[in-house]
Design an enzyme around this catalytic site. Structure first.
Site, mmCIF file in Angstrom:
data_model
loop_
_atom_site.group_PDB
_atom_site.id
_atom_site.type_symbol
_atom_site.label_atom_id
_atom_site.label_comp_id
_atom_site.label_asym_id
_atom_site.label_seq_id
_atom_site.Cartn_x
_atom_site.Cartn_y
_atom_site.Cartn_z
ATOM 1 C CG ASP A 1 -1.973 1.181 1.242
ATOM 2 O OD1 ASP A 1 -2.031 2.006 0.357
ATOM 3 O OD2 ASP A 1 -2.945 0.937 2.134
ATOM 4 C CE LYS A 2 1.368 6.528 -3.599
ATOM 5 N NZ LYS A 2 1.759 7.588 -2.787
#
Length: 204
Positions: free
Chosen positions: A26-27
């Site tokens: 999840d960036k």
């Protein structure tokens, strides 16, 4: 690689990690520092830059999100007060905010929220944009390379950010696939889908 540490007890977890072939990031906060800053405020249609930032901060102060915090901090840096002169604030998780300001509806958020959910049609020349920059972690590219060398065949990045931003980050760090403009439930659905295909998945 520094910045990516897992501390565990028990052999089952370690065995699962050893068998995993897919890892999903999840960036924000993993590949980036999750400390975004305002890079620029671009007003259109004769609007004042400071007034647009003040208005944005007035709405964003109600939204517990790192990008919202960046807008509020930028207004504070410019000594712009954004006293409460709006009402009917609506919280829209992962999308944006809708409020009433001096009898007019004002919204701020992602393009998906503004144009699809809210159905806005902005006249030519009347757009206003706040550009947000979230620095990439120094060790991100090295970490992705190390994961590939460790046997992960599918390193994936997922984010609620727009596609252009997501693809720029993905190209920089070297992931195998990128999914942009996704919601939290989309991320969960992706994990279930990959597991159904027979992959062993780790979500960071």
């Amino acid at each position: 690689s520094s910045g990516y540490h897992i501390s565990v007890k028990g052999g089952r977890f370690l065995e699962a990690v050893a068998q995993a072939d897919t890892i999903v990031f999840d960036k924000t906060g993993t590949l980036t520092y999750a400390t975004p800053t305002v890079a620029a405020v671009v007003p259109f249609g004769g609007h004042d830059e400071a007034e647009m930032l003040r208005l944005a901060a007035c709405l964003e102060e109600h939204y517990p999100h790192s990008m919202a915090n960046a807008v509020v901090a930028e207004a504070k840096r410019h000594a712009l007060t954004h006293e409460e002169y709006h009402s009917q604030v609506q919280y829209v998780v992962a999308h944006g905010i809708s409020s009433m300001v001096e009898g007019k509806k004002v919204i701020i958020g992602s393009a998906h929220f503004v144009f699809e959910d809210e159905g806005c049609r902005i006249p030519e020349g009347e757009q206003a944009v706040i550009c947000i920059h979230d620095p990439l972690r120094r060790e991100a590219r090295e970490a992705v390379r190390a994961l590939h060398e460790s046997g992960f065949t599918n390193v994936v990045m997922m984010t609620g950010d727009n596609r252009r931003t997501a693809e720029a980050v993905a190209a920089e760090v070297g992931v195998d696939a990128v999914y942009a403009e996704v919601l939290p439930e989309d991320k969960a659905a992706f994990i279930r889908q990959e597991k159904a295909k027979g992959h062993t998945v780790i979500m960071v």
